[in-house]
Design a protein around this motif. Structure first.
Motif, PDB file in Angstrom:
ATOM      1  N   SER A  74     -70.421 -15.591  25.806  1.00  0.00           N
ATOM      2  CA  SER A  74     -70.845 -14.203  26.016  1.00  0.00           C
ATOM      3  C   SER A  74     -71.323 -13.570  24.714  1.00  0.00           C
ATOM      4  N   TRP A  75     -72.003 -12.433  24.873  1.00  0.00           N
ATOM      5  CA  TRP A  75     -72.428 -11.654  23.710  1.00  0.00           C
ATOM      6  C   TRP A  75     -71.207 -11.068  22.997  1.00  0.00           C
ATOM      7  N   HIS A  76     -71.489 -10.379  21.908  1.00  0.00           N
ATOM      8  CA  HIS A  76     -70.432  -9.731  21.128  1.00  0.00           C
ATOM      9  C   HIS A  76     -69.746  -8.662  21.972  1.00  0.00           C
ATOM     10  N   GLU A  77     -68.429  -8.593  21.877  1.00  0.00           N
ATOM     11  CA  GLU A  77     -67.672  -7.638  22.693  1.00  0.00           C
ATOM     12  C   GLU A  77     -68.006  -6.192  22.375  1.00  0.00           C
ATOM     13  N   ALA A  78     -68.602  -5.951  21.188  1.00  0.00           N
ATOM     14  CA  ALA A  78     -68.900  -4.573  20.795  1.00  0.00           C
ATOM     15  C   ALA A  78     -70.253  -4.085  21.318  1.00  0.00           C
ATOM     16  N   GLY A  79     -71.056  -4.983  21.919  1.00  0.00           N
ATOM     17  CA  GLY A  79     -72.331  -4.513  22.443  1.00  0.00           C
ATOM     18  C   GLY A  79     -73.366  -5.624  22.536  1.00  0.00           C
ATOM     19  N   SER A  80     -74.546  -5.249  23.037  1.00  0.00           N
ATOM     20  CA  SER A  80     -75.651  -6.186  23.164  1.00  0.00           C
ATOM     21  C   SER A  80     -76.222  -6.485  21.774  1.00  0.00           C
ATOM     22  N   PRO A  81     -77.063  -7.508  21.651  1.00  0.00           N
ATOM     23  CA  PRO A  81     -77.657  -7.808  20.340  1.00  0.00           C
ATOM     24  C   PRO A  81     -78.377  -6.614  19.708  1.00  0.00           C
ATOM     25  N   GLU A  82     -79.149  -5.891  20.491  1.00  0.00           N
ATOM     26  CA  GLU A  82     -79.851  -4.732  19.934  1.00  0.00           C
ATOM     27  C   GLU A  82     -78.873  -3.645  19.498  1.00  0.00           C
ATOM     28  N   GLU A  83     -77.823  -3.456  20.274  1.00  0.00           N
ATOM     29  CA  GLU A  83     -76.796  -2.489  19.886  1.00  0.00           C
ATOM     30  C   GLU A  83     -76.090  -2.923  18.612  1.00  0.00           C
ATOM     31  N   ARG A  84     -75.865  -4.218  18.485  1.00  0.00           N
ATOM     32  CA  ARG A  84     -75.200  -4.740  17.293  1.00  0.00           C
ATOM     33  C   ARG A  84     -76.064  -4.561  16.045  1.00  0.00           C
ATOM     34  N   VAL A  85     -77.370  -4.724  16.189  1.00  0.00           N
ATOM     35  CA  VAL A  85     -78.271  -4.508  15.052  1.00  0.00           C
ATOM     36  C   VAL A  85     -78.124  -3.075  14.535  1.00  0.00           C
ATOM     37  N   LYS A  86     -78.040  -2.126  15.443  1.00  0.00           N
ATOM     38  CA  LYS A  86     -77.863  -0.723  15.041  1.00  0.00           C
ATOM     39  C   LYS A  86     -76.480  -0.501  14.437  1.00  0.00           C
ATOM     40  N   GLN A  87     -75.457  -1.060  15.062  1.00  0.00           N
ATOM     41  CA  GLN A  87     -74.089  -0.872  14.573  1.00  0.00           C
ATOM     42  C   GLN A  87     -73.912  -1.434  13.162  1.00  0.00           C
ATOM     43  N   LEU A  88     -74.575  -2.566  12.891  1.00  0.00           N
ATOM     44  CA  LEU A  88     -74.464  -3.214  11.583  1.00  0.00           C
ATOM     45  C   LEU A  88     -75.418  -2.625  10.550  1.00  0.00           C
ATOM     46  N   GLY A  89     -76.304  -1.740  11.007  1.00  0.00           N
ATOM     47  CA  GLY A  89     -77.267  -1.125  10.088  1.00  0.00           C
ATOM     48  C   GLY A  89     -78.296  -2.104   9.551  1.00  0.00           C
ATOM     49  N   LEU A  90     -78.676  -3.071  10.348  1.00  0.00           N
ATOM     50  CA  LEU A  90     -79.647  -4.083   9.904  1.00  0.00           C
ATOM     51  C   LEU A  90     -81.066  -3.528  10.001  1.00  0.00           C
ATOM     52  N   ASP A  91     -81.813  -3.668   8.930  1.00  0.00           N
ATOM     53  CA  ASP A  91     -83.197  -3.198   8.888  1.00  0.00           C
ATOM     54  C   ASP A  91     -84.126  -4.395   9.032  1.00  0.00           C
ATOM     55  N   LEU A  92     -84.813  -4.476  10.160  1.00  0.00           N
ATOM     56  CA  LEU A  92     -85.678  -5.617  10.443  1.00  0.00           C
ATOM     57  C   LEU A  92     -87.160  -5.321  10.180  1.00  0.00           C
ATOM     58  N   ASP A  93     -87.462  -4.097   9.776  1.00  0.00           N
ATOM     59  CA  ASP A  93     -88.864  -3.725   9.537  1.00  0.00           C
ATOM     60  C   ASP A  93     -89.435  -4.464   8.329  1.00  0.00           C
ATOM     61  N   GLY A  94     -90.711  -4.801   8.409  1.00  0.00           N
ATOM     62  CA  GLY A  94     -91.438  -5.384   7.285  1.00  0.00           C
ATOM     63  C   GLY A  94     -91.137  -6.843   7.000  1.00  0.00           C
ATOM     64  N   ARG A  95     -90.376  -7.494   7.849  1.00  0.00           N
ATOM     65  CA  ARG A  95     -89.956  -8.871   7.566  1.00  0.00           C
ATOM     66  C   ARG A  95     -90.851  -9.933   8.221  1.00  0.00           C
ATOM     67  N   VAL A  96     -91.698  -9.520   9.156  1.00  0.00           N
ATOM     68  CA  VAL A  96     -92.580 -10.480   9.827  1.00  0.00           C
ATOM     69  C   VAL A  96     -93.908 -10.540   9.087  1.00  0.00           C
ATOM     70  N   ALA A  97     -94.327 -11.743   8.726  1.00  0.00           N
ATOM     71  CA  ALA A  97     -95.582 -11.910   7.982  1.00  0.00           C
ATOM     72  C   ALA A  97     -96.764 -11.470   8.830  1.00  0.00           C
ATOM     73  N   ALA A  98     -97.641 -10.649   8.224  1.00  0.00           N
ATOM     74  CA  ALA A  98     -98.833 -10.181   8.938  1.00  0.00           C
ATOM     75  C   ALA A  98     -99.883 -11.281   9.040  1.00  0.00           C
ATOM     76  N   ASN A  99    -100.017 -12.105   7.997  1.00  0.00           N
ATOM     77  CA  ASN A  99    -101.014 -13.176   7.971  1.00  0.00           C
ATOM     78  C   ASN A  99    -100.367 -14.476   7.508  1.00  0.00           C
ATOM     79  N   PRO A 100     -99.704 -15.199   8.422  1.00  0.00           N
ATOM     80  CA  PRO A 100     -99.051 -16.450   8.033  1.00  0.00           C
ATOM     81  C   PRO A 100    -100.044 -17.442   7.448  1.00  0.00           C
ATOM     82  N   ALA A 101     -99.600 -18.212   6.467  1.00  0.00           N
ATOM     83  CA  ALA A 101    -100.491 -19.162   5.793  1.00  0.00           C
ATOM     84  C   ALA A 101    -100.778 -20.387   6.648  1.00  0.00           C
TER      85      ALA A 101
END
Length: 233
Positions: A74-101
């Motif tokens: 099962s998922w984490h008892e504290a919430g769904s993956p998206e909820e966990r990202v918010k709870q942990l304060g994870l910043d995912l912005d800017g991490r995906v390459a715009a032009n992969p080599a």
């Protein structure tokens, strides 16, 4: 032992059969309509044989151990993956390459499994963590942190490709590659940086099968790269 008369008869039958096959082959080459009828007849006979062949129920051996492994965690008892990202304060912005080599897809989906291409330790500003583990470039703690950043990059990529991390049922497999000195032996410890992040986000569903491999170099001089297989909802 067959008599001469029997041998002659058998030879005659064999010659007649061979001649018949040869004449039919010649006619098929010269007469397109005849050739088409022959092909249709062969196809019909093949279909009839396939329908007449009884299917067999194949019994797959099982055991309590195998059945336990089939249970989807099962998922984490504290919430769904998206909820966990918010709870942990994870910043995912800017991490995906715009032009992969490279020339590749970030993710390929086959059935319910998604194969995620190799991810790199990309920071929010788009820059990469560089260095070789087991040298003066990085301490052991910095190498573990680099692997965690690889995990953040992978989360960002999967969110972009799937629309939401909540579309992931579980993490199936992670392959981690560690750019390291020849005498470095802590590859599993380094890849734990990513593995622990996934457990923080997905709970038990984030714990997967895994490989942690040392290598003499990685693209662009990064210290860690990882790819994954995940099961979708």
């Amino acid at each position: 032992m067959p008599t001469p008369h029997v041998l002659v008869a058998l030879s005659s039958v064999a010659f007649t059969c061979a001649s018949g096959h040869t004449l039919r082959a010649i006619r098929e080459r010269r007469d397109p309509a005849f050739s088409r009828r022959v092909r249709e007849k062969r196809k019909a006979n093949s279909s009839s044989e396939a329908l007449a062949t009884p299917t067999r129920n194949v019994k797959v051996n099982s055991s309590p151990e195998i059945e336990a492994l089939r249970v989807v965690p099962s998922w984490h008892e504290a919430g769904s993956p998206e909820e966990r990202v918010k709870q942990l304060g994870l910043d995912l912005d800017g991490r995906v390459a715009a032009n992969p080599a490279g020339v590749f897809y970030p993710v390929v989906v086959v059935g319910d499994l998604a194969y995620v291409s190799g991810q790199v330790p990309r920071l929010n500003d788009g820059t990469l963590i560089l260095g070789k583990c087991g040298t003066d470039d990085l301490t052991e703690d910095e190498a573990v942190e680099a692997a965690r950043v690889v995990g953040l990059t992978m989360l960002a990529t999967m969110r972009q490709q799937f629309g939401s991390l909540d579309n992931i049922k579980r993490v199936v497999k992670v392959n981690g590659f560690v750019n390291c000195a020849d005498d470095f032996t802590q590859q599993p410890l380094v890849v734990n940086g990513l593995a622990n992040l996934f457990i923080e986000v997905f709970g038990a569903a984030g714990k997967s099968s895994r490989s942690a491999v040392g290598c003499s170099g990685l693209p662009l001089g990064i210290p860690v790269e990882a790819e994954a297989i995940v099961e979708l909802m």
